[in-house]
Scaffold this motif. Structure first.
Motif, PDB file in Angstrom:
ATOM      1  N   ASN A 226       0.840  -1.201   0.000  1.00 39.56           N
ATOM      2  CA  ASN A 226       0.000   0.000   0.000  1.00 39.56           C
ATOM      3  C   ASN A 226       0.875   1.252   0.000  1.00 39.56           C
ATOM      4  OD1 ASN A 226       0.559  -1.018   2.748  1.00 39.56           O
ATOM      5  ND2 ASN A 226      -0.432   0.876   3.401  1.00 39.56           N
ATOM      6  N   ASP A 227       0.416   2.264  -0.716  1.00 40.53           N
ATOM      7  CA  ASP A 227       1.159   3.519  -0.844  1.00 40.53           C
ATOM      8  C   ASP A 227       0.328   4.679  -0.309  1.00 40.53           C
ATOM      9  OD1 ASP A 227       2.866   5.554  -1.523  1.00 40.53           O
ATOM     10  OD2 ASP A 227       2.495   5.429  -3.685  1.00 40.53           O
ATOM     11  N   ARG A 228      -0.694   5.092  -1.074  1.00 39.69           N
ATOM     12  CA  ARG A 228      -1.552   6.196  -0.631  1.00 39.69           C
ATOM     13  C   ARG A 228      -2.599   5.738   0.382  1.00 39.69           C
ATOM     14  NH1 ARG A 228      -0.665   6.854  -6.130  1.00 39.69           N
ATOM     15  NH2 ARG A 228      -2.465   5.524  -6.572  1.00 39.69           N
ATOM     16  N   LYS A 230      -4.196   4.435   3.612  1.00 41.74           N
ATOM     17  CA  LYS A 230      -3.798   4.363   5.020  1.00 41.74           C
ATOM     18  C   LYS A 230      -3.960   2.930   5.525  1.00 41.74           C
ATOM     19  CE  LYS A 230      -5.377   9.110   5.826  1.00 41.74           C
ATOM     20  NZ  LYS A 230      -6.382   9.967   6.507  1.00 41.74           N
ATOM     21  N   GLU A 289      -1.613  -0.504  -5.933  1.00 43.07           N
ATOM     22  CA  GLU A 289      -2.589   0.562  -6.150  1.00 43.07           C
ATOM     23  C   GLU A 289      -2.541   1.045  -7.598  1.00 43.07           C
ATOM     24  OE1 GLU A 289      -2.150   3.686  -3.304  1.00 43.07           O
ATOM     25  OE2 GLU A 289      -2.128   2.325  -1.584  1.00 43.07           O
ATOM     26  N   ASN A 317      -9.911   6.719  -3.677  1.00 45.13           N
ATOM     27  CA  ASN A 317      -8.999   6.929  -2.546  1.00 45.13           C
ATOM     28  C   ASN A 317      -8.755   8.430  -2.327  1.00 45.13           C
ATOM     29  OD1 ASN A 317      -7.503   5.970  -0.405  1.00 45.13           O
ATOM     30  ND2 ASN A 317      -5.613   5.742  -1.590  1.00 45.13           N
ATOM     31  N   GLY A 320      -7.294   8.918   1.269  1.00 46.32           N
ATOM     32  CA  GLY A 320      -6.424   7.857   1.775  1.00 46.32           C
ATOM     33  C   GLY A 320      -7.145   6.753   2.507  1.00 46.32           C
TER      34      GLY A 320
END
Length: 618
Positions: A226-228, A230, A289, A317, A320
């Motif tokens: 996961n990046d953006r 939360k 993502e 998203n 987040g």
């Protein structure tokens, strides 16, 4: 499943001595069923003794030669490589079908492929012939599997006297393992096997021992990638049942919840190889993502109602937490013969995993302008709601809505203002939502509303059902039907918001009739009754769909609509109908639809109506 694979290898080893590869063309050519096909410059022919149960076609579907020729790989080297690999592939197919004494010949221009060295491939090949003498079909003399978990369903073909194919043995073993996994034994596997082929009696003696292993509970969900998004919200959306008894359906539910957000382009869930303390099992989740922003557009065209174009912009998203912002715009009745230009704007924000992992909260606001033949209206709404997914089949939605509209007609300007509680429930048993062949779909809507100022109070009730049934070779024919019933209880017709009233006509109700052309004349006006929508409606649609080719289909249809002036299908009413034909072209996002229809009964329209859109009519 390592032991399961070993079982199949053992079965293969027992029967392998029955394989014979001749050095020349088969002596059985006069006794065989045939199938031939020209693939470019190379002709492929398949001959099977007796050709029971369409074996020739199954061989062709399995053959690497057939695949190579269909892809245009026709050099001698390509054909020889495919032919040498086909001996094992076809033998495996025959074992699956219960033939353990098969003799296989594959000749290339009369020479046995097995006798041609890989480096001695001919430059060109003209004729390839696959010939099979299947020998006798083997049956089970014993078909044992134990121990079994409660409610395990073993294939009925795995029984004494039935065809003893390796495919059935594998299916039985998988069913046994799945039965234990469904009972919480995550590490269940095949513990042992004894499979013997008796070539004198033409029988298979099959014994499979299952190893259930301990009852397992879910450990932790380990997330990477996961990046953006939360991490806290990702856990919430996944709804992973940590501490509960293992159930493979729970893992699939996690996958579905993550997929529904639209945030991820790839989702991988892997069970830990080893169990932890207390027979717990962790699950590793890896996500990728995708780009958060997306745009799209759609269109429909009618020769009388004009064109409709729509577009949307979406951000997945947004903050987040998997929130989705979508903005839609639509302009319709462009160059319509019966009304002015209509427009609609909608903004919606969805927040997944609100209260529960399967509950999505949303806020929605709309602004709509209608310029119809008998009235003009401007409407705005604000709504907050919850959508809950009970299962893949059952969903429900409830909201609180404030709506205000202004309507201008021959009586002047009227204002309507309501607070409503729209509720919906859907039960979907279709095999494919975008182009159903079988199954049914049911929907029920109840919209209680409280009128402010001079607006009446009551409820709008709508029910709709759709059913699909396919028949013929490869389900080429599909019967599709739809019924929609609606009524409003409580207020008088003149005190009911115009957007709650019912009309009939157009591509979504009765094709061949102009859009919303059928209403009632119940509201008094200065020059006589004013035509508006009715208090009750019924629509019935029927289609016969025929798939001509893989992507092309034809449709014949008939539609009917009736509108009543009073609640509960009472008072004066009018009806109309239409019929026509259409063409469908399959695309990855649904069939492209072109319909041509004409009125059959009623006085609301004349001439031919044309419709072009994306997706089936229902």
């Amino acid at each position: 499943m390592g032991l399961l694979r070993a079982a199949l290898v053992a079965a293969t080893a027992l029967a392998a001595p029955a394989l014979v590869m001749a050095q020349s063309s088969s002596p059985f050519s006069g006794l065989f069923g045939r199938g031939s096909e020209a693939e470019g410059a190379v002709k492929l022919e398949v001959k099977v003794s007796g050709d029971e149960n369409g074996l020739a076609q199954k061989v062709r579907n399995t053959s690497l030669i057939s695949a190579a020729l269909s892809e245009g790989r026709t050099t001698g080297q390509d054909v020889l490589a495919a032919a040498r690999a086909d001996y094992a592939r076809i033998l495996g197919l025959m074992y699956d079908e219960g033939y353990y004494s098969t003799i296989i010949y594959i000749t290339m221009d009369g020479a046995e492929a097995a006798e041609i060295a890989p480096l001695d491939a001919p430059d060109t090949v003209t004729d390839v012939v696959i010939t099979l003498d299947t020998g006798p079909k083997f049956t089970f003399s014993r078909a044992a599997i134990a121990p079994l978990a409660p409610e395990t369903e073993i294939p009925k073909e795995y029984a004494v006297g039935e065809t003893g194919g390796t495919g059935v043995i594998k299916s039985a073993a998988l069913a046994g393992v799945d039965g234990w996994r469904n009972s919480g034994h995550a590490k269940a596997d095949v513990g042992g096997q004894n499979i013997v082929a008796d070539h004198n009696q033409n029988t298979i003696d099959s014994q499979i021992a299952l190893a259930p292993g301990p009852t397992v509970t879910f450990g932790k969900l380990n997330i990477t990638g996961n990046d953006r998004m939360k991490l806290r919200r990702l856990y919430k959306i996944a709804g992973f049942p940590e501490g509960e008894r293992f159930d493979p359906e729970e893992i699939e539910d996690v996958r579905k919840r993550l997929r529904r957000t639209g945030v991820f382009s790839a989702i991988t869930l892997e069970e830990a190889e080893t169990l932890g303390p207390g027979d717990t099992m962790d699950v590793n989740l890896t996500v990728v993502e995708q780009k958060p922003r997306r745009i799209g557009a759609g269109f429909e065209i009618s020769n009388t109602d004009g064109a409709m174009v729509s577009a949307y912009w979406m951000h997945r998203n947004l903050m987040g937490g998997g929130e989705r912002l979508r903005i839609d715009g639509k302009v319709s009745d462009i160059s319509s013969d019966t009304s002015g230009l209509d427009g609609e704007f909608k903004l919606r924000i969805d927040r997944p995993a609100t209260f529960t992992a399967d509950t999505t909260a949303y806020f929605e606001t709309t602004a709509e302008r209608k310029r119809e033949e008998d009235y003009d209206s401007d409407t705005g709404t604000l709504a907050f709601g919850l959508n809950h997914i009970f299962s893949d089949r059952l969903t429900a939605d409830a909201a609180i809505l404030y709506g205000k509209s202004r309507v201008r007609d021959d009586n002047g300007t009227s204002h309507f203002e309501v607070i409503a509680l729209p509720m919906n429930i859907e039960w979907d048993r279709r095999d494919e939502p975008n182009d159903a062949k079988r199954g049914y779909w049911l929907s029920g809507d109840v919209v209680p509303f409280y009128g402010l100022a001079d607006t009446g109070s009551g409820a709008q009730i709508v029910g709709e059902g759709r059913a699909y049934y396919s028949f013929g070779t490869d389900d080429r024919f599909t019967l599709a039907g739809r019924t929609r019933l609606g009524t409003i209880v409580g207020p008088d017709i003149e005190d009911t918001p115009r957007d709650y009233l019912f009309y009939s006509g157009g591509g979504a109700s009765v094709r061949g009739q102009p859009y919303e052309s059928l209403g009632v004349e119940e509201i008094p006006g200065p020059d006589g009754p004013i035509e508006t929508g009715g208090m009750s409606v019924a629509n019935v649609n029927a289609e016969l769909r025929f798939r001509v080719r893989e992507r092309i289909g034809l449709v014949a249809f008939a539609d009917f609509g009736q509108v009543w002036a009073e609640s509960s299908f009472g008072g004066d009413s009018g009806s109309h109908s239409g019929a026509g034909v259409g063409v469908r072209y399959a695309t990855p996002i649904g069939p492209l639809r072109f319909d041509i229809a004409a009125p059959v009964s009623g006085h609301t329209g004349s001439g031919v109506q044309l419709y072009l859109g994306l997706g089936q009519a229902f």
